[in-house]
Design a protein around this motif. Structure first.
Motif, short mmCIF file in Angstrom:
data_model
loop_
_atom_site.label_atom_id
_atom_site.label_comp_id
_atom_site.label_asym_id
_atom_site.label_seq_id
_atom_site.Cartn_x
_atom_site.Cartn_y
_atom_site.Cartn_z
N THR A 108 -36.77 -49.78 -57.38
CA THR A 108 -35.73 -49.82 -56.35
C THR A 108 -34.59 -50.70 -56.81
OG1 THR A 108 -37.43 -49.56 -54.66
CG2 THR A 108 -35.27 -50.34 -53.93
N THR A 109 -33.40 -50.15 -56.89
CA THR A 109 -32.26 -50.87 -57.45
C THR A 109 -31.90 -52.10 -56.63
OG1 THR A 109 -30.72 -49.44 -56.27
CG2 THR A 109 -31.28 -48.82 -58.52
N THR A 110 -32.08 -52.06 -55.34
CA THR A 110 -31.68 -53.17 -54.48
C THR A 110 -32.55 -54.41 -54.67
OG1 THR A 110 -33.00 -52.27 -52.68
CG2 THR A 110 -30.65 -51.72 -52.72
#
Length: 125
Positions: A108-110
């Motif tokens: 997950t990039t966040t």
């Protein structure tokens, strides 16, 4: 605070190779999990590979397994992505990322704390 600067992108024919580098600032580089992501035009940014603090554990997305290799040099604050047997579908802007913590596989990039500006990889058919 960590600053990341990618390099090594370019134009290559299908079947060729490139090695991306990501230079990190700061004295705590060895305490960060490092990763590579990519983003093709019109698509979301996607996970490519990640490596643990000491480099002993790596993980790859299925589409690059056996072709890409992530590695790191903690003495020189650098992480690499060796890309072999490149395909046109590998064309994207490639980003280096760093995250605090011990969990290695985080797609997950966040959940990643720091990002570079990206380096373009273009694979022609």
């Amino acid at each position: 605070q960590v600053q990341l600067v990618e390099s090594g992108g370019g134009l290559v024919q299908a079947g060729g190779s490139l090695r991306l580098s990501c230079a990190a600032s700061g004295r705590t580089f060895s305490t960060y999990v490092m990763g590579w992501f990519r983003q093709a035009p019109g698509k979301e940014r996607e996970f490519v590979a990640t490596i643990s603090w000491g480099g002993g554990t790596t993980y790859y997305t299925d589409s690059v397994k056996g072709r890409f290799t992530i590695s790191r040099d903690n003495a020189n604050n650098t992480v690499y992505l060796q890309m072999n047997s490149l395909k046109p579908e590998d064309t994207a802007l490639y980003y280096c990322a760093a995250r605090r913590g011990t969990t290695i596989v985080v797609v997950t990039t966040t959940l990643w704390n720091y990002w570079g500006q990206g380096t373009q990889v273009t694979v022609s058919s």
